[in-house]
Design a protein around this motif. Structure first.
Motif, PDB file in Angstrom:
ATOM      1  N   LEU A   8      -2.541  10.978  -8.282  1.00  0.00           N
ATOM      2  CA  LEU A   8      -3.049  12.016  -9.199  1.00  0.00           C
ATOM      3  C   LEU A   8      -1.940  12.483 -10.142  1.00  0.00           C
ATOM      4  CD1 LEU A   8      -5.293  14.079  -6.742  1.00  0.00           C
ATOM      5  CD2 LEU A   8      -6.102  12.872  -8.791  1.00  0.00           C
ATOM      6  N   LYS A   9      -0.734  12.646  -9.581  1.00  0.00           N
ATOM      7  CA  LYS A   9       0.382  13.090 -10.411  1.00  0.00           C
ATOM      8  C   LYS A   9       0.724  12.027 -11.440  1.00  0.00           C
ATOM      9  CE  LYS A   9       0.852  16.981  -8.375  1.00  0.00           C
ATOM     10  NZ  LYS A   9      -0.366  17.684  -8.795  1.00  0.00           N
ATOM     11  N   ARG A  10       0.697  10.757 -11.014  1.00  0.00           N
ATOM     12  CA  ARG A  10       1.012   9.691 -11.960  1.00  0.00           C
ATOM     13  C   ARG A  10      -0.014   9.665 -13.104  1.00  0.00           C
ATOM     14  NH1 ARG A  10       4.120   5.016 -11.621  1.00  0.00           N
ATOM     15  NH2 ARG A  10       5.494   6.496 -10.589  1.00  0.00           N
ATOM     16  N   MET A  11      -1.259  10.016 -12.762  1.00  0.00           N
ATOM     17  CA  MET A  11      -2.308  10.078 -13.792  1.00  0.00           C
ATOM     18  C   MET A  11      -2.251  11.397 -14.565  1.00  0.00           C
ATOM     19  SD  MET A  11      -5.393   8.588 -11.411  1.00  0.00           S
ATOM     20  CE  MET A  11      -6.721   8.460 -12.609  1.00  0.00           C
ATOM     21  N   GLU A  12      -1.274  12.219 -14.214  1.00  0.00           N
ATOM     22  CA  GLU A  12      -1.110  13.530 -14.843  1.00  0.00           C
ATOM     23  C   GLU A  12      -2.353  14.388 -14.698  1.00  0.00           C
ATOM     24  OE1 GLU A  12       0.443  12.670 -18.737  1.00  0.00           O
ATOM     25  OE2 GLU A  12       2.356  12.074 -17.875  1.00  0.00           O
TER      26      GLU A  12
END
Lengths: 473, 248, 215
Positions: free
Chosen positions: B218-222
């Motif tokens: 999720l963080k990588r997908m911002e």
């Protein structure tokens, strides 16, 4: 077929980057899952049937020698012949022998996973016979020179466009071809082409979903009717069956049939369910003059009574493939042999050797969905673990994984050391994260960070903080 | 009531606040919570990697450490599954240890199931849409599905939303995510997208493995979706940074 | 292959710890008992259930008050499908004495590749799944069920049984032994091998039409 299971990781990577394949897989996955769910919701007795089905298979396996002997006796009494084969080579030899005696030239084949397992097409073609797969999916992959990628939907990896292109390349007749666009056009063209093959074939080969000991019958289920045409029109009908297919009675098969179609395609029953018993009778108007059953062992008798015994309950419905997230991501070809998905990850190392097949049992999160949907309640994750155990004991586990595990276990057995190393590791990571809460990349964690961030630890270990709270709090 | 807390290695090393949230919730039942000192790892990585000897070597001291407690509670479906389902399997041929393993299995529970069964009173507020992700162990090994949802219902201001294709694994799978990173990445991408499609602003689960994996994606997908262990949310500890979030 | 047989059965017996080739009492009992598994239940009548399931698998039906209406029903089907008055029928007693119109071409024989329409008589039907059971024999050549594009099947309503197990009981009672082929037919031929899209008429009949004979 030469297995490429050892190259699973590479095969999988290629599959993940194949846009057309991904498109086909995405289309198939949800469809199968929804159809099965609907079919089971419509039958309140499903769980009771599942238990009964499992009991039938357990009983059949516990008496497999008796039921096979009875089956053979009944086939013979009905004018058919049973051929026993310990190995794929023996099975192919039996088929070749029958074809030769019959003076055959062309062979119409219904879908048979055992046929794939023993590579009967290769053997027949090497001996100069023309073999035509008649199940539409099998026909598509035959002309594409590919193995099946799914045990019940062999061409599930192909898109309509790819199939149309294959047909146009092969069937093209000047002035006669029209472009194939729609599914009905594709199916119609296959129907026309294959109709002539059915009518010209000298020998028909089909598989068997069940063998009935009581009557000496072999059972096939199809939707297309190709199996029935293959078994009815040619002069000789050969049934390829693995030995674990035997069940006692017609009633027992009835229970299993209710489970099979629902688990496979979400149907209550397939369009055609046929019980074959011997060759045509004196006053019959059609049907083959000869009826042969080739019983294939290929390692199954060694599975009986051992750690993989329960795998012999498998009725080849494909539900474990349809619900497996790994299969859904990479498709069947990545598994590198005949049987893909969870059932394939159990069977392949048993049939081609653990050394060749070892990646397959590891390519699973052990999420357990396969076992949850298996109509025969086969503990697939347990068997995948058993493969991993054997792999470890035989020293086939790659050294890196082995060392990492050994180091972890060494530390975890010594709480003082574990706390010390844990404290140090957490402090390091925390420091390196610079308060950002996560890493976009990290040495030695490239596998993780290629597609996702690695959250950073909060800081401090629970055990240390708990001690402090106890002493000060 | 005396409860032994087996925090699990990921909570111990990665997210101590989950341990404290569990303690708070269990103490809320009026229980005395003990954290036995010798605990490290349940041995699941070794068990799933086929090294049963190492798994047994890790299981034996843990069985002894946790022996004698009426209740053993684990804030992880996967580690609870190991204790409940696989320890007895692991010692199937060692009668003495089998008896001990069975006793431990009988007394061990996953945290949310334990709280729900003991009528925990949830005194927390969380305004927002929350999605619960069930780990495969919770769902299929322990059959813990209704319990966490019952607890979440008691949180003031919270609206629960369902994740589409919820039965599908997130792709963590312990060592699987490093052995087959490409496939794991694909699975966690699908899961993260499903979480986003659920409309949730917060994701919770009972397993740190799934949480690190999904939060990382999720963080990588911002994505702005915040990620917590369910214990943190139930204990009213969502003011602190979520998993993968920096300090504010 | 005698060796393979002995080797396989030997391994099985050894793995199962069976020390005698004689059938175990449990096996004999099982084969004799023919016990049924859980039997699915439904609230509708057998007729309603059969027709509902038949429709669900994309088959059609017409209801006939008596055998005298067979010609009319077949004629209506031929007209509706715009087919020539030309059919291949099973040499079955229920069809033998039908007074077919003089301008129809009717042959009672096995089917051939060029036949457009086949007409046969079901041994029985299974209400649970909307299936027809046809038994290969002199009065029911199997090719009729599979080769023509249109398959018409005459079914006396009295021959609808609840479940597959009841069909086996009827078969044992009336025939004593299995025919060469017992075909359980549920709807027309279909395939989903191209992009999971269901398409009727893969290799077998494109259409299945049941003539349900009352009384």
């Amino acid at each position: 077929m030469k297995p490429s299971s050892h190259a699973f990781a590479e095969n999988a990577r290629r599959a993940l980057h194949d846009a057309t394949l991904q498109q086909a897989l995405a289309k198939a996955g949800v469809g199968f899952v929804d159809k099965r769910r609907g079919a089971i919701a419509g039958l309140p007795e499903f769980e009771a049937l599942r238990e009964a089905g499992r009991a039938i298979k357990d009983h059949s396996l516990a008496n497999l020698d008796h039921y096979l002997a009875r089956f053979e006796q009944q086939v013979t009494a009905g004018g058919g012949q049973v051929h026993w084969a310990e190995t794929p080579a023996q099975a192919c030899a039996a088929v070749l022998d029958i074809c030769q005696q019959a003076g055959a030239r062309m062979i119409a084949k219904g879908k048979s996973m055992v046929g794939e397992e023993i590579a009967v097409n290769d053997a027949l073609e090497a001996a100069g016979y023309e073999v035509v797969e008649t199940d539409l999916g099998e026909y598509i992959i035959q002309i594409a020179h590919e193995p099946p990628s799914h045990i019940i939907a062999p061409a599930v990896h192909k898109t309509r466009g790819q199939i149309a292109a294959l047909f146009e390349a092969l069937h093209h007749r000047p002035g006669l071809t029209r472009p194939l666009e729609t599914v009905p056009q594709i199916v119609d063209e296959a129907r026309q082409i294959l109709r002539d093959k059915f009518l010209a074939a000298d020998v028909g080969i089909t598989g068997a979903n069940f063998l009935i000991a009581e009557t000496g019958s072999t059972v096939i289920v199809t939707n297309e009717g190709n199996g029935d045409l293959s078994a009815t029109l040619p002069r000789v009908h050969i049934v390829l069956a693995s030995i674990e297919k035997a069940v006692p009675t017609l009633e027992d098969a009835s229970v299993l049939l209710r489970l099979l179609a629902r688990s496979a395609t979400g149907q209550e029953i397939t369009s055609y369910t046929t019980f074959f018993t011997g060759p045509r009778r004196a006053d019959d108007l059609d049907g083959p003059e000869e009826f042969h059953v080739v019983l294939v062992d290929n390692g199954r008798s060694q599975m009986l009574g051992g750690a993989y015994h329960e795998m012999l309950r498998c009725i080849r419905c494909g539900a474990c493939l349809n619900h497996c997230p790994v299969y859904g991501a990479v498709g069947g070809h990545a598994y590198g042999w005949v049987y893909p998905g969870p059932m394939g990850a159990v069977l392949t190392p048993l049939m081609v050797g653990l050394k060749e097949g070892r990646p397959l049992p590891n390519a699973s999160t052990l999420c357990g969905r396969c076992e949850a949907v298996c109509p025969m309640s086969i503990p697939l994750p347990k068997m995948l673990r058993e493969h991993r155990r054997r792999e470890f004991v035989q020293g086939l586990t790659p050294p890196r994984g082995r060392w990492a595990l050994a180091a972890w276990a060494y530390g975890a057995r010594r709480p003082w050391l574990y706390r010390k190393l844990g404290r140090w590791m957490v402090a390091m990571l925390k420091l390196m994260s610079g308060g950002r809460g996560r890493f976009r990349s990290l040495p030695f964690a490239g596998a993780w960070t290629a597609a996702r961030d690695l959250p950073a630890p909060q800081g401090g270990t629970f055990m240390d903080q708990w001690q402090r709270r106890k002493h000060h709090g | 009531m005396r409860i032994a807390l087996f925090v699990s290695c990921l909570v111990d090393l990665y997210r101590p606040s989950v341990g404290f949230a569990a303690v708070k919730l269990l103490e809320g039942l009026g229980a005395e919570v003990v954290v036995p000192e010798g605990q490290t790892c349940c041995g699941q990585p070794a068990f799933n990697s086929g090294d049963l000897a190492a798994a047994r070597d890790l299981a034996r001291p843990l069985i002894d450490t946790l022996a004698g407690f009426e209740h053993v509670v684990v804030p992880s479906g996967s580690c609870a599954g190991m204790l409940v389902k696989y320890y007895p399997e692991l010692f199937a041929h060692e009668p003495e240890w089998l008896a001990k393993a069975r006793t431990l299995a009988r007394h061990s529970r996953e945290l949310s199931a334990f709280l729900a069964e003991h009528g925990a009173v949830i005194d927390a507020r969380h305004a927002g849409r929350v999605a619960m992700h069930d780990s495969c162990s919770s769902r299929r090994e322990l059959n813990v599905l209704a319990e966490p949802r019952r607890l979440l219902n008691a949180v003031a201001g919270l609206e629960q939303v369902d994740i589409p294709e919820a039965e599908t694994c997130c792709g963590f799978g312990g060592t699987f995510c490093v052995k087959y990173p490409d496939i794991s990445a694909r699975m966690v991408s699908d899961k993260a997208e499903a979480v986003i499609n659920s409309g949730a602003d917060t994701l919770v689960s009972g397993d740190m493995g799934c949480l690190l994996n999904i939060a990382g994606r999720l963080k990588r997908m911002e994505s702005p979706v915040r990620v917590y262990h369910i214990a943190e949310l139930l204990a009213g500890m969502t003011d602190a940074p979520g998993i993968g979030e920096g300090e504010r | 292959m005698v060796d393979a047989r002995a080797a396989i059965l030997g391994r099985l017996a050894k793995a199962l710890r069976h020390d005698t080739a004689a059938d175990a009492p449990a096996v004999v009992q099982r084969l004799n008992e023919k016990a049924r598994g859980p039997q699915p239940q439904w609230p509708e009548s057998m007729r309603e259930r059969f027709l509902a399931k038949l429709a669900k698998v994309s088959a059609t039906h017409a209801e006939l008050g008596s055998r005298a209406e067979i010609v009319q029903a077949v004629g209506a089907y031929l007209a509706a499908q715009n087919l020539p008055n030309h059919l291949t029928a099973a040499p079955h007693s229920l069809l033998n004495e039908v007074a077919w119109p003089n301008d129809w071409r009717l042959e009672q024989r096995r089917a051939r590749g060029e036949d457009r329409l086949g007409l046969a008589v079901a041994f029985c039907a299974i209400a649970e799944t909307g299936s027809l059971m046809l038994l290969a024999g002199p009065d029911s050549p199997t090719t009729l069920n599979f080769l023509p594009d249109d398959f018409l099947c005459l079914l006396p309503e009295s021959r609808i049984v609840p479940r597959m197990e009841d069909a086996w009981a009827l078969l044992r009672q009336e025939r004593g032994a299995m025919p060469r082929a017992a075909n359980i037919v549920t709807g027309p031929s279909r395939t989903a091998d191209v992009e999971q899209t269901i398409q009727l008429g893969a290799h077998g009949p494109r259409r299945l039409h049941v003539l349900l004979l009352r009384g």
